[in-house]
Design an enzyme around this catalytic site. Structure first.
Site, PDB file in Angstrom:
ATOM      1  CD1 TRP A  61      -4.039  -0.287   7.878  1.00  0.00           C
ATOM      2  CD2 TRP A  61      -3.184  -1.227   9.721  1.00  0.00           C
ATOM      3  NE1 TRP A  61      -2.717  -0.567   7.621  1.00  0.00           N
ATOM      4  CE2 TRP A  61      -2.165  -1.149   8.734  1.00  0.00           C
ATOM      5  CE3 TRP A  61      -2.862  -1.777  10.958  1.00  0.00           C
ATOM      6  CZ2 TRP A  61      -0.852  -1.592   8.957  1.00  0.00           C
ATOM      7  CZ3 TRP A  61      -1.562  -2.221  11.175  1.00  0.00           C
ATOM      8  CH2 TRP A  61      -0.575  -2.125  10.190  1.00  0.00           C
ATOM      9  CG  ASP A  62      -2.983   4.204   7.681  1.00  0.00           C
ATOM     10  OD1 ASP A  62      -3.356   3.069   7.365  1.00  0.00           O
ATOM     11  OD2 ASP A  62      -2.278   4.916   6.958  1.00  0.00           O
ATOM     12  CD  GLU A  77      -0.701  -2.831   1.419  1.00  0.00           C
ATOM     13  OE1 GLU A  77      -0.161  -2.032   0.624  1.00  0.00           O
ATOM     14  OE2 GLU A  77      -1.740  -2.561   2.061  1.00  0.00           O
ATOM     15  CE  LYS A 104       3.555  -0.511   0.776  1.00  0.00           C
ATOM     16  NZ  LYS A 104       2.125  -0.496   0.449  1.00  0.00           N
ATOM     17  CD  GLN A 105       3.014  -1.442   5.847  1.00  0.00           C
ATOM     18  OE1 GLN A 105       2.782  -1.354   4.649  1.00  0.00           O
ATOM     19  NE2 GLN A 105       2.259  -0.879   6.757  1.00  0.00           N
TER      20      GLN A 105
HETATM   21  C1  BGC Z   1       0.308   0.714   3.530  1.00  0.00           C
HETATM   22  C2  BGC Z   1      -0.906   0.409   4.370  1.00  0.00           C
HETATM   23  C3  BGC Z   1      -1.599   1.707   4.716  1.00  0.00           C
HETATM   24  C4  BGC Z   1      -1.905   2.525   3.467  1.00  0.00           C
HETATM   25  C5  BGC Z   1      -2.430   3.906   3.802  1.00  0.00           C
HETATM   26  C6  BGC Z   1      -0.109   1.510   2.301  1.00  0.00           C
HETATM   27  O1  BGC Z   1       1.017   1.832   1.533  1.00  0.00           O
HETATM   28  O2  BGC Z   1       0.952  -0.484   3.125  1.00  0.00           O
HETATM   29  O3  BGC Z   1      -0.514  -0.262   5.550  1.00  0.00           O
HETATM   30  O4  BGC Z   1      -2.777   1.433   5.389  1.00  0.00           O
HETATM   31  O5  BGC Z   1      -0.720   2.716   2.719  1.00  0.00           O
HETATM   32  O6  BGC Z   1      -1.509   4.635   4.541  1.00  0.00           O
END
Ligand code: BGC
Length: 767
Positions: A359-360, A490, A602-603
């Site tokens: 989804w990035d 996550e 986490k983000q």
């Molecule tokens: C992130 C995801 C992301 C993936 C790839 C993960 O660490 O939590 O949001 O899609 O990395 O960049």
């Protein structure tokens, strides 16, 4: 923050000085080169016995590596698609006076330097080495992957003895014995078929197992003494999957022996048939034109890229270098020309994440490509997902959904899901929303009216059908809820009513209803076609409406903030500052159990929604939610800092916005997470560009009208960036006193700057 002193600051270059054996793998990532169709880590041409991670990758060439998990769950994919480490074509081994040259075994290495020239698109390495027998040599290698000729790369490799005459043996080779570091079962990924050598040309034909991509790896060498071409033919050695051309020459002190090597891949990703003849011609033509000609061509290509995408920052060289580096790497990864290709989180610089699409792309890279390459590039990225719609429907079906509901994969190469951790594969479903959001963003940004009736609506229908079936009705709440999900954070799994997921589901349903109406009214033929194909009915549209109007969004009236998920307030909410420094990052120091029970994020999770749907909330609401959630965020995803920078800018938290921007844009250059050796964080680089345009530039598009609300970091005296709008390039120039605009093309545009309406006329003297 500890600075890496060996990397120098420069507005247009990444420069490493001094040889640091322990940093070789990190520099191999940092100095990676690519042209959108292939890419490689900055490995040495010659053999190196120290620690190295060799990698060369071809866009779209992957292998379905059988899934390996401890406990199989129904619905898991059978394979994880991996972009393949491909035959090495850069190899040049050297013997000097019968000693193998190896940077790890020299007596001394002096003046070692690597330069990645961002402006002109090449990589240079040079040094002086003293060998065991005291021979001193100067070596320089210049290398690039051609942006103009996507199948080829060029190397000019020079050796100059400095203190004595030397017998130099150059062994230029291609080698098919390569493997992926991250292979699950140590299976062979390649089958090598035929070899060919003709004069100074050699090629190896290979096929990927299971996926049957055909690749012809080639090299074509030329040798020179000073600048005079040497006519001697090389000795040919063929060993298993390796073909070498060896050439020995006695070189006087201060004379330069050089090899110009043209190499690369002709692959079935780009051609319907591949053969030695075609490959020979292609490389011969390149050599006939010569290294300098092709380098010049490369510079011109990069000049065009920069003309449409450069960002200038005055007053802060660190930021200037970083943003150009980010733009450079994004362009090396994806050029926007091909709807079969996409942007892996590590691009071609490492193997983590398998090179697949996340989804990035839609959430963090799409705005960059749209604004700096134009609508065609963005349309290709949208088409990539359209082309995968059937697979997304199949994917949802495997999980028990029906009636054309589509769940796009968490990670994919060919449209099929590759991810295999239940809490993400099955539960991190917010990804579907980002794909719909990119369609909305495109529709808003461009004048392309045909995308939605031709393709986009079908995707929206599939996605909305998924949400429709994924919600459940809570009698207790008398509302629709979404149970058992993982949000962007996550560090929480299997939660109920993740606010961001519920919000984006609600938004998708509404946007789909609007677009159904739009197509029904204005594109009748398309509507009939889509209706026939999908079986879309009024009943389901009404149900979307019913869910949209009644979806539950957790809210806490005491703090006046939305809740990340049900029960979030049961957590002990302690700020990240309370975590001892030696326990950060928590994902490398804490048990997973401890992380899951902690309040740490986490983000951007809930705040991701405040970014996407900024107009749905007041500044006051943003402030309250930002101040509640940001102190709990550990920013342990590369995607986190840029989003927070944008929101901090909006809230006039200038220092925070600036610091987050540096964290996002210099993540790899300063190696904050001590993991750059694994590869670069390519997709997060799109976020760094968004922090410039949307954060510091305050760029917004609403009902097709651009507005800017600049917020310059105090250190910067000026900032400029470019936006491609409908084929014209709008340059936004911000300084401490004012914001001005320049426009190319022949149409004027109306925009809003700091609340004032202005009309920008195209400037006659710019093309
Ligand atoms: C992130 C995801 C992301 C993936 C790839 C993960 O660490 O939590 O949001 O899609 O990395 O960049």
């Amino acid at each position: 923050m500890k600075k890496d002193k060996h990397l120098k600051l420069h507005p247009w270059k990444i420069i490493e000085e001094g040889f640091h054996p322990t940093k070789v793998t990190s520099s191999e990532s940092l100095f990676s080169i690519g042209n959108g169709y292939m890419g490689q880590r900055a490995n040495f041409e010659e053999s190196f016995s120290g620690e190295t991670f060799r990698g060369s990758y071809i866009a779209g060439v992957y292998y379905p590596d059988r899934t390996r998990v401890g406990w199989w769950k129904i619905g898991y994919p059978d394979f994880f698609a991996k972009v393949l480490n491909s035959p090495n074509w850069i190899g040049i081994d050297i013997q000097i006076n019968n000693q193998d040259f190896d940077l790890n075994r020299c007596l001394k290495i002096e003046k070692f330097k690597r330069v990645l020239n961002l402006k002109e698109g090449f990589y240079l390495r040079s040094f002086e080495a003293v060998l065991k027998d005291k021979t001193r040599v100067f070596i320089e290698s210049k290398r690039f992957l051609s942006m103009a000729r996507k199948d080829i790369g060029m190397i000019k490799y020079k050796i100059k003895p400095l203190n004595k005459k030397c017998l130099i043996k150059l062994n230029s080779f291609i080698d098919g014995d390569v493997s992926n570091q991250d292979s699950n079962w140590n299976e062979q990924f390649w089958k090598h078929e035929e070899k060919e050598t003709k004069g100074n040309f050699a090629a190896l034909k290979s096929e990927t197992l299971k996926t049957f991509y055909k690749v012809c790896t080639f090299m074509h060498n030329q040798f020179f003494l000073n600048d005079k071409i040497l006519k001697e033919t090389p000795k040919i050695k063929i060993k298993k999957n390796k073909i070498s051309h060896t050439f020995s020459y006695s070189v006087d002190s201060n004379k330069t022996l050089s090899i110009v090597k043209c190499g690369g891949y002709v692959s079935s990703v780009r051609y319907s048939s591949i053969n030695f003849n075609k490959t020979y011609k292609l490389s011969k033509e390149a050599l006939d034109l010569g290294f300098d000609f092709l380098l010049n061509e490369q510079k011109n290509q990069w000049e065009k890229i920069w003309e449409n995408s450069d960002v200038t920052i005055n007053g802060d060289i660190k930021a200037q270098q970083a943003i150009r580096y980010n733009i450079f790497q994004l362009n090396q990864t994806y050029t926007g020309e091909d709807e079969k290709l996409n942007i892996g989180p590590k691009g071609f610089t490492g193997e983590k994440y398998g090179g697949g699409t996340y989804w990035d792309t839609e959430a963090f890279c799409f705005p960059f490509y749209l604004a700096t390459k134009g609508s065609l590039a963005a349309r290709n990225l949208l088409r990539y997902r359209y082309n995968h719609l059937d697979k997304a429907i199949e994917n949802a079906k495997k999980l028990g959904f029906s009636n054309g509901a589509a769940l796009y994969p968490m990670v994919t190469m060919n449209g099929e899901e590759c991810h295999n951790e239940w809490e993400i594969t099955f539960e991190e479903i917010h990804r579907n929303g980002a794909i719909a959001y990119a369609i909305f963003y495109y529709e808003n940004f461009t004048n392309d009216k045909s995308y939605i009736p031709k393709y986009g609506l079908e995707v929206l229908i599939g996605i909305s059908r998924f949400w429709e079936q994924r919600v459940s009705f809570s009698k207790e709440k008398n509302m629709y809820v979404i149970l058992g999900v993982t949000g962007p954070n996550e560090y929480e799994n299997n939660v109920n009513n993740n606010w961001y997921t519920n919000y984006i589901a609600k938004w998708c349903l509404n946007y789909s209803i609007i677009q159904v109406q739009n197509v029904r009214e204005k594109y009748k033929t398309d509507f009939q076609r889509i209706k026939k194909k999908t079986g879309l009915s009024e009943i389901e549209i009404n149900r979307w409406k019913e869910i949209y109007e009644n979806i539950y969004l957790p809210y806490d009236s005491k703090n006046e903030v939305f809740l990340q998920q049900d029960g979030f307030l049961d957590k002990e909410l302690r700020s990240v500052d309370e975590i001892p420094i030696n326990e950060r990052p928590i994902n490398q120091n804490w048990s997973w159990d401890k992380i899951l029970r902690s309040p740490y994020i986490k983000q951007a999770d809930l705040l991701q929604g405040f970014y996407f749907f900024e107009d749905d909330f007041t500044l006051e609401e943003l402030k309250r939610n930002f101040e509640f959630y940001e102190p709990l965020c550990v920013h342990e995803s590369s995607l986190s800092a840029s989003l927070h920078s944008i929101l901090a800018s909006k809230l006039d938290k200038k220092d925070k916005a600036y610091q987050f921007f540096l964290n996002a844009s210099r993540l790899d250059l300063d190696d904050y997470n001590k993991e750059v050796m694994e590869g670069l964080h390519i997709t997060s680089m799109g976020g760094a560009w968004m922090a410039i345009s949307k954060g510091f530039g305050g760029m917004k598009i609403k009902n097709k009208v651009f507005s800017f609300n600049p917020k310059l970091p105090s250190k910067w005296t000026s900032l400029s960036f470019k936006v491609n709008f409908d084929g014209s390039i709008l340059t936004v120039k911000i300084n401490k006193k004012e914001t001005t605009f320049e426009l190319t093309g022949d149409k004027s545009i109306n925009l809003i700057c700091s609340g004032k309406k202005i009309n920008v006329q195209p400037k006659k003297n710019i093309k």
